[in-house]
Design a protein around this motif. Structure first.
Motif, PDB file in Angstrom:
ATOM      1  N   ASP A 167       1.962   6.408  -7.081  1.00 56.59           N
ATOM      2  CA  ASP A 167       0.834   7.056  -7.764  1.00 56.59           C
ATOM      3  C   ASP A 167       0.934   8.574  -7.656  1.00 56.59           C
ATOM      4  N   GLU A 168       1.339   9.064  -6.492  1.00 57.56           N
ATOM      5  CA  GLU A 168       1.510  10.505  -6.324  1.00 57.56           C
ATOM      6  C   GLU A 168       2.596  11.035  -7.273  1.00 57.56           C
ATOM      7  N   LYS A 177      10.075   8.672   1.087  1.00 53.61           N
ATOM      8  CA  LYS A 177       8.635   8.891   1.216  1.00 53.61           C
ATOM      9  C   LYS A 177       7.916   7.581   1.500  1.00 53.61           C
ATOM     10  N   LYS A 178       8.297   6.542   0.773  1.00 56.34           N
ATOM     11  CA  LYS A 178       7.684   5.229   0.998  1.00 56.34           C
ATOM     12  C   LYS A 178       7.945   4.751   2.420  1.00 56.34           C
ATOM     13  N   LEU A 199       5.763   6.520   4.958  1.00 56.10           N
ATOM     14  CA  LEU A 199       4.397   5.991   4.953  1.00 56.10           C
ATOM     15  C   LEU A 199       4.313   4.681   5.739  1.00 56.10           C
ATOM     16  N   ALA A 234       0.826  -1.210   0.000  1.00 58.17           N
ATOM     17  CA  ALA A 234       0.000   0.000   0.000  1.00 58.17           C
ATOM     18  C   ALA A 234       0.859   1.259   0.000  1.00 58.17           C
ATOM     19  N   ALA A 235       1.978   1.224   0.720  1.00 51.41           N
ATOM     20  CA  ALA A 235       2.869   2.390   0.782  1.00 51.41           C
ATOM     21  C   ALA A 235       3.534   2.641  -0.574  1.00 51.41           C
ATOM     22  N   TRP A 236       3.984   1.567  -1.228  1.00 56.05           N
ATOM     23  CA  TRP A 236       4.565   1.716  -2.567  1.00 56.05           C
ATOM     24  C   TRP A 236       3.535   2.343  -3.514  1.00 56.05           C
ATOM     25  N   LYS A 237       2.302   1.845  -3.469  1.00 59.61           N
ATOM     26  CA  LYS A 237       1.276   2.353  -4.390  1.00 59.61           C
ATOM     27  C   LYS A 237       0.996   3.836  -4.139  1.00 59.61           C
ATOM     28  N   GLU A 238       0.830   4.211  -2.881  1.00 59.79           N
ATOM     29  CA  GLU A 238       0.536   5.618  -2.578  1.00 59.79           C
ATOM     30  C   GLU A 238       1.675   6.527  -3.048  1.00 59.79           C
ATOM     31  N   MET A 239       2.917   6.111  -2.758  1.00 57.68           N
ATOM     32  CA  MET A 239       4.068   6.933  -3.135  1.00 57.68           C
ATOM     33  C   MET A 239       4.206   7.042  -4.654  1.00 57.68           C
TER      34      MET A 239
END
Length: 244
Positions: free
Chosen positions: A35-36, A102-103, A106, A28-33
């Protein structure tokens, strides 16, 4: 009793997804970072935004790898090359270190907020391994290994630890290279042929096979049993308790 070949003296366990239920947190952290970052990148380069795939992209490019290598691997798959930058880059800076930081930020936030749960079947299995007189090590590319093991209450189950900090200090290549597993076996006084690797990541299973370890156990948490076998697992289980 343990589902392992004769002659095994040491067991080398990956952490996220094998011992602790933190692989989904990392995903989930990889995806959020990503995608942003990808939204900003697409807008500034006049390209369509294609989000990070939390299954295909995660499994193929980042799972099990050191943070910097995972970041670089995924970006290259999209034709994006960023400067490496510095370990001190602020989280979110458009460098490999900045995105990786950043990852990590998170992940730490989620761990502090929600805590960490171990897989109960894995805990029972490691306890059985220790009761049988085999030696144990945790091998992880995570920079948060100590904090996660403590939060999950399983730190005492492992005699040796090879994590991000140890790999950096000893200049070890990350998975899919076998270096970190080989170092863990060395720390336990075990020859690779007498050691077993337990991994849920394709890169980790590949590392176990590359290191010529005596046995490689693939742990299938996300429905990739066939891929784990293709990458070198001798046996695949959904939970380590199946080996008991």
């Amino acid at each position: 009793m343990l589902g392992l070949p004769d002659g095994v003296t040491a067991c080398l366990f990956d952490m996220d997804g094998v011992i602790t239920q933190t692989a989904k947190v990392h995903d989930a952290a990889w995806k959020e970072m990503f995608d942003e970052f990808l939204r900003d990148w697409s807008a500034s380069h006049n390209q369509p935004f294609v989000p990070f795939d939390p299954v295909r992209d995660y499994d193929e490019y980042v799972d099990g790898k050191p943070r910097l290598e995972g970041t670089s691997s995924f970006l290259k798959s999209r034709g994006i090359e960023l400067p490496t930058g510095s370990q001190d880059d602020p989280p979110g800076t458009q460098t490999l270190w900045g995105l990786g930081n950043k990852k990590n930020e998170l992940v730490q936030h989620v761990i502090e907020r929600d805590g960490v749960q171990p897989y109960e079947g894995s805990v029972r299995y490691v306890e059985a391994v220790r009761a049988a007189g085999l030696r144990t090590a945790i091998v992880s590319s995570s920079a948060n290994t100590v904090a996660v093991l403590k939060a999950a209450g399983v730190e005492s189950l492992f005699e040796a630890r090879v994590d991000h900090q140890v790999a950096e200090e000893r200049k070890l290549h990350g998975k899919p290279a076998p270096d970190t597993f080989l170092e863990a076996a060395r720390m336990l006084g075990a020859e690779p042929a007498h050691a077993v690797v337990f991994e849920d990541a394709l890169a980790g299973v590949e590392a176990g096979r590359a290191g010529n370890f005596g046995f490689v156990v693939g742990v299938d948490r996300v429905g990739q049993a066939e891929q784990l076998r293709e990458h070198g697992a001798d046996v695949v289980v959904k939970d380590l308790s199946e080996l008991l």
